[in-house]
Write a protein that holds these residues in place. Structure first.
Motif, mmCIF file in Angstrom:
data_model
loop_
_atom_site.group_PDB
_atom_site.id
_atom_site.type_symbol
_atom_site.label_atom_id
_atom_site.label_comp_id
_atom_site.label_asym_id
_atom_site.label_seq_id
_atom_site.Cartn_x
_atom_site.Cartn_y
_atom_site.Cartn_z
ATOM 1 N N ASP A 371 0.842 -1.198 0.000
ATOM 2 C CA ASP A 371 0.000 0.000 0.000
ATOM 3 C C ASP A 371 0.882 1.254 0.000
ATOM 4 O O ASP A 371 1.725 1.422 0.885
ATOM 5 C CB ASP A 371 -0.902 0.006 1.237
ATOM 6 N N PRO A 372 0.709 2.164 -0.990
ATOM 7 C CA PRO A 372 1.580 3.348 -1.085
ATOM 8 C C PRO A 372 1.553 4.231 0.154
ATOM 9 O O PRO A 372 2.601 4.694 0.621
ATOM 10 C CB PRO A 372 1.031 4.088 -2.307
ATOM 11 N N ALA A 373 0.368 4.468 0.721
ATOM 12 C CA ALA A 373 0.269 5.338 1.896
ATOM 13 C C ALA A 373 0.966 4.707 3.096
ATOM 14 O O ALA A 373 1.674 5.386 3.858
ATOM 15 C CB ALA A 373 -1.200 5.617 2.208
ATOM 16 N N GLU A 374 0.796 3.401 3.262
ATOM 17 C CA GLU A 374 1.448 2.707 4.371
ATOM 18 C C GLU A 374 2.963 2.734 4.206
ATOM 19 O O GLU A 374 3.709 2.878 5.179
ATOM 20 C CB GLU A 374 0.950 1.262 4.431
ATOM 21 N N LEU A 375 3.412 2.626 2.975
ATOM 22 C CA LEU A 375 4.840 2.646 2.691
ATOM 23 C C LEU A 375 5.452 3.993 3.072
ATOM 24 O O LEU A 375 6.501 4.065 3.713
ATOM 25 C CB LEU A 375 5.054 2.372 1.196
ATOM 26 N N GLU A 376 4.788 5.069 2.683
ATOM 27 C CA GLU A 376 5.262 6.413 3.007
ATOM 28 C C GLU A 376 5.280 6.632 4.505
ATOM 29 O O GLU A 376 6.223 7.217 5.059
ATOM 30 C CB GLU A 376 4.376 7.454 2.323
ATOM 31 N N SER A 377 4.245 6.153 5.187
ATOM 32 C CA SER A 377 4.168 6.305 6.639
ATOM 33 C C SER A 377 5.290 5.539 7.328
ATOM 34 O O SER A 377 5.918 6.034 8.273
ATOM 35 C CB SER A 377 2.807 5.815 7.133
ATOM 36 N N ARG A 378 5.567 4.335 6.842
ATOM 37 C CA ARG A 378 6.622 3.521 7.441
ATOM 38 C C ARG A 378 7.989 4.167 7.226
ATOM 39 O O ARG A 378 8.832 4.200 8.126
ATOM 40 C CB ARG A 378 6.586 2.120 6.835
ATOM 41 N N TYR A 379 8.207 4.699 6.026
ATOM 42 C CA TYR A 379 9.480 5.375 5.757
ATOM 43 C C TYR A 379 9.652 6.578 6.675
ATOM 44 O O TYR A 379 10.729 6.788 7.256
ATOM 45 C CB TYR A 379 9.540 5.830 4.296
ATOM 46 N N ARG A 380 8.587 7.390 6.810
ATOM 47 C CA ARG A 380 8.670 8.588 7.638
ATOM 48 C C ARG A 380 8.973 8.219 9.083
ATOM 49 O O ARG A 380 9.781 8.884 9.757
ATOM 50 C CB ARG A 380 7.352 9.357 7.544
ATOM 51 N N ALA A 381 8.367 7.130 9.581
ATOM 52 C CA ALA A 381 8.602 6.711 10.957
ATOM 53 C C ALA A 381 10.058 6.288 11.156
ATOM 54 O O ALA A 381 10.687 6.628 12.164
ATOM 55 C CB ALA A 381 7.657 5.565 11.318
ATOM 56 N N VAL A 382 10.611 5.539 10.188
ATOM 57 C CA VAL A 382 12.004 5.110 10.288
ATOM 58 C C VAL A 382 12.931 6.319 10.249
ATOM 59 O O VAL A 382 13.868 6.436 11.048
ATOM 60 C CB VAL A 382 12.354 4.116 9.166
ATOM 61 N N PHE A 383 12.666 7.239 9.308
ATOM 62 C CA PHE A 383 13.540 8.404 9.157
ATOM 63 C C PHE A 383 13.544 9.259 10.427
ATOM 64 O O PHE A 383 14.602 9.699 10.892
ATOM 65 C CB PHE A 383 13.080 9.243 7.965
ATOM 66 N N GLU A 384 12.366 9.480 11.002
ATOM 67 C CA GLU A 384 12.292 10.313 12.211
ATOM 68 C C GLU A 384 12.937 9.615 13.400
ATOM 69 O O GLU A 384 13.583 10.259 14.237
ATOM 70 C CB GLU A 384 10.835 10.659 12.494
ATOM 71 N N SER A 385 12.792 8.278 13.482
ATOM 72 C CA SER A 385 13.409 7.542 14.588
ATOM 73 C C SER A 385 14.930 7.558 14.497
ATOM 74 O O SER A 385 15.618 7.443 15.510
ATOM 75 C CB SER A 385 12.910 6.092 14.591
ATOM 76 N N LEU A 386 15.437 7.703 13.301
ATOM 77 C CA LEU A 386 16.888 7.715 13.099
ATOM 78 C C LEU A 386 17.544 8.946 13.725
ATOM 79 O O LEU A 386 18.717 8.917 14.093
ATOM 80 C CB LEU A 386 17.184 7.674 11.595
ATOM 81 N N ARG A 387 16.754 10.005 13.869
ATOM 82 C CA ARG A 387 17.244 11.263 14.457
ATOM 83 C C ARG A 387 18.567 11.702 13.817
ATOM 84 O O ARG A 387 19.538 12.050 14.490
ATOM 85 C CB ARG A 387 17.402 11.127 15.973
ATOM 86 N N LEU A 388 18.561 11.674 12.508
ATOM 87 C CA LEU A 388 19.759 12.005 11.748
ATOM 88 C C LEU A 388 20.033 13.493 11.791
ATOM 89 O O LEU A 388 19.126 14.317 11.611
ATOM 90 C CB LEU A 388 19.567 11.543 10.288
ATOM 91 N N ARG A 389 21.274 13.873 12.016
ATOM 92 C CA ARG A 389 21.671 15.271 11.978
ATOM 93 C C ARG A 389 23.119 15.361 11.521
ATOM 94 O O ARG A 389 23.916 14.446 11.786
ATOM 95 C CB ARG A 389 21.480 15.956 13.331
ATOM 96 N N VAL A 390 23.450 16.434 10.840
ATOM 97 C CA VAL A 390 24.820 16.684 10.424
ATOM 98 C C VAL A 390 25.257 18.008 11.009
ATOM 99 O O VAL A 390 24.667 19.057 10.718
ATOM 100 C CB VAL A 390 24.939 16.708 8.880
ATOM 101 N N GLU A 391 26.276 17.974 11.857
ATOM 102 C CA GLU A 391 26.753 19.162 12.543
ATOM 103 C C GLU A 391 28.024 19.662 11.891
ATOM 104 O O GLU A 391 28.837 18.861 11.419
ATOM 105 C CB GLU A 391 27.014 18.848 14.013
ATOM 106 N N PRO A 392 28.210 20.982 11.829
ATOM 107 C CA PRO A 392 29.414 21.537 11.214
ATOM 108 C C PRO A 392 30.668 20.959 11.856
ATOM 109 O O PRO A 392 30.741 20.792 13.073
ATOM 110 C CB PRO A 392 29.289 23.040 11.473
ATOM 111 N N ASP A 393 31.623 20.644 11.026
ATOM 112 C CA ASP A 393 32.893 20.113 11.500
ATOM 113 C C ASP A 393 33.828 21.285 11.707
ATOM 114 O O ASP A 393 34.349 21.882 10.748
ATOM 115 C CB ASP A 393 33.468 19.126 10.480
ATOM 116 N N ASN A 394 34.080 21.631 12.958
ATOM 117 C CA ASN A 394 34.893 22.809 13.269
ATOM 118 C C ASN A 394 36.362 22.503 13.467
ATOM 119 O O ASN A 394 37.146 23.373 13.829
ATOM 120 C CB ASN A 394 34.344 23.491 14.536
ATOM 121 N N GLN A 395 36.716 21.246 13.284
ATOM 122 C CA GLN A 395 38.128 20.885 13.487
ATOM 123 C C GLN A 395 38.969 21.277 12.290
ATOM 124 O O GLN A 395 38.503 21.285 11.169
ATOM 125 C CB GLN A 395 38.238 19.391 13.750
#
Length: 395
Positions: A371-395
């Motif tokens: 189901d396309p809607a279920e697929l999108e919902s599942r992807y969004r849940a995984v992406f948000e749970s990943l808590r991905l962030r990229v912070e500037p590298d100041n080194q």
């Protein structure tokens, strides 16, 4: 007197094979692995490991010919772009099954590929070679901007840059040179990834996915969708186009991953790779079609029927993990469905932005369902749970 049974297994040589050693073991064949050097863990899993300078074709042939004389090989193959020409050369010299050398060389040399295709009536982008990278600017002016500048051999997508201005062309030459280059007029239109198997010269398309690319000159892949969104008629047109292209290139025994742009005037071929696709596309193709393309590559080389399992999904939403800016990537895998996420970096590793000429993706999130809607919902849940962030590298 006790007599030992002769080993009647088929015998196959693979040029570099981390992706395929497990497959060969499951196929119960006598395996010969050529590598430079052969990793110890793989050497312990094959029958005959050979440490060979893979740039020395004479040495590779001599070593394999000696083995072939004592225990004949049935096939020689590879699933790696860089080693396809050597594998096909060895197969031709020994008289075993393997991808036709003409096809292997065409996949390695983009100029050769386009010459063969154009001569066979298969549409490719308007293009000019730049054997001397200094000629790229003149080629771009003659073709008209925007153009794509790419390395003439090997490299895949990482050797290709979209250029919208003359300054972009000069920057591309600086990044990609001093190797010979190919300059081609940029093709407008959606892109599709076509997976296929060719056995004894007969091609079967097993999957067509819509392909997404990112911004910037690199145009890195950012995801895939299946179904492709094309009508039945358009999918048939793309499949027939790819089948024709592979025949013109001389494909006889191989799997392939082909990229096609669909323009208002019909399909245009972007690239052909005579191997299983990378990332998680091989796994996705197996889920959707029941065919493991790495296993299929070995089976086709050996002249065996391709194993066909039962598809376990009708849809896939496949998104690459990218960043809009460079820095250090941080994420949290706790509580995440592990098979859905593949990351190529550790927390705190430095990543480039998706529009960087050397950038691209550093992971994948792949979800399956019906189901396309279920697929999108599942992807969004995984992406948000990943808590991905990229912070500037100041080194």
């Amino acid at each position: 007197m006790l007599l030992m049974n002769a080993d009647t297994r088929q015998s196959v040589a693979c040029v570099s094979g981390r992706r395929v050693v497990d497959v060969l073991n499951r196929l119960d064949v006598r395996s010969v692995l050529l590598d430079d050097p052969t990793p110890l863990d793989l050497a312990c899993q094959v029958d005959v490991p050979l440490d060979i300078d893979l740039d020395d074709w004479d040495a590779a042939e001599s070593a394999l010919r000696w083995l072939h004389a004592t225990r004949p090989l049935d096939a020689v193959f590879s699933v790696y772009d860089a080693h396809l020409p050597l594998a096909s050369y060895l197969a031709a010299r020994l008289g075993t099954r393997g991808l036709d050398l003409r096809a292997a060389l065409a996949c390695h040399d983009k100029i050769r590929m386009r010459m063969l295709l154009a001569g066979g009536g298969v549409r490719v982008p308007d293009h000019l070679p730049a054997a001397d990278p200094a000629d790229a600017a003149a080629a771009a002016r003659r073709l008209g901007l925007p153009v794509v500048v790419k390395k003439a051999s090997g490299s895949g997508g990482r050797g290709s840059l979209l250029c919208r201005t003359a300054e972009d062309v000069l920057r591309a030459v600086a990044v990609l040179g001093p190797a010979p280059l190919l300059v081609e007029r940029a093709v407008e239109g959606p892109e599709y990834a076509v997976q296929s198997i060719t056995a004894d010269g007969r091609t079967e398309v097993v999957g067509i996915l819509a392909q997404h690319v990112g911004p910037g000159p690199r145009q890195a892949e950012t995801g895939y969708d299946y179904p492709s969104g094309l009508s039945t008629e358009k999918e048939a047109e793309v499949a027939a186009f790819v089948t024709r292209a592979l025949a013109v290139l001389g494909f006889d025994h191989a799997v392939s991953h082909t990229q096609v742009r669909l323009t208002a005037d019909g399909p245009v071929l972007v690239n052909v790779a005579a191997r299983p696709p990378g990332g998680q596309l091989c796994a996705a193709t197996e889920r959707l079609s029941g065919i493991d393309l790495t296993r299929a590559a070995a089976e086709i080389a050996l002249g065996r029927p391709v194993t066909r399992g039962t598809p376990t999904a009708t849809r896939v939403l496949y998104r690459c993990v990218t960043s809009e800016s460079p820095g250090r990537a941080w994420y949290d895998l706790d509580g995440i469905d592990a098979p859905a996420v593949t990351l190529d970096v550790e927390p705190g590793d430095t990543v480039r932005s998706v529009d960087d000429p050397h950038g691209g993706s550093y992971g994948r999130i792949v979800v399956y369902g019906d189901d396309p809607a279920e697929l999108e919902s599942r992807y969004r849940a995984v992406f948000e749970s990943l808590r991905l962030r990229v912070e500037p590298d100041n080194q």
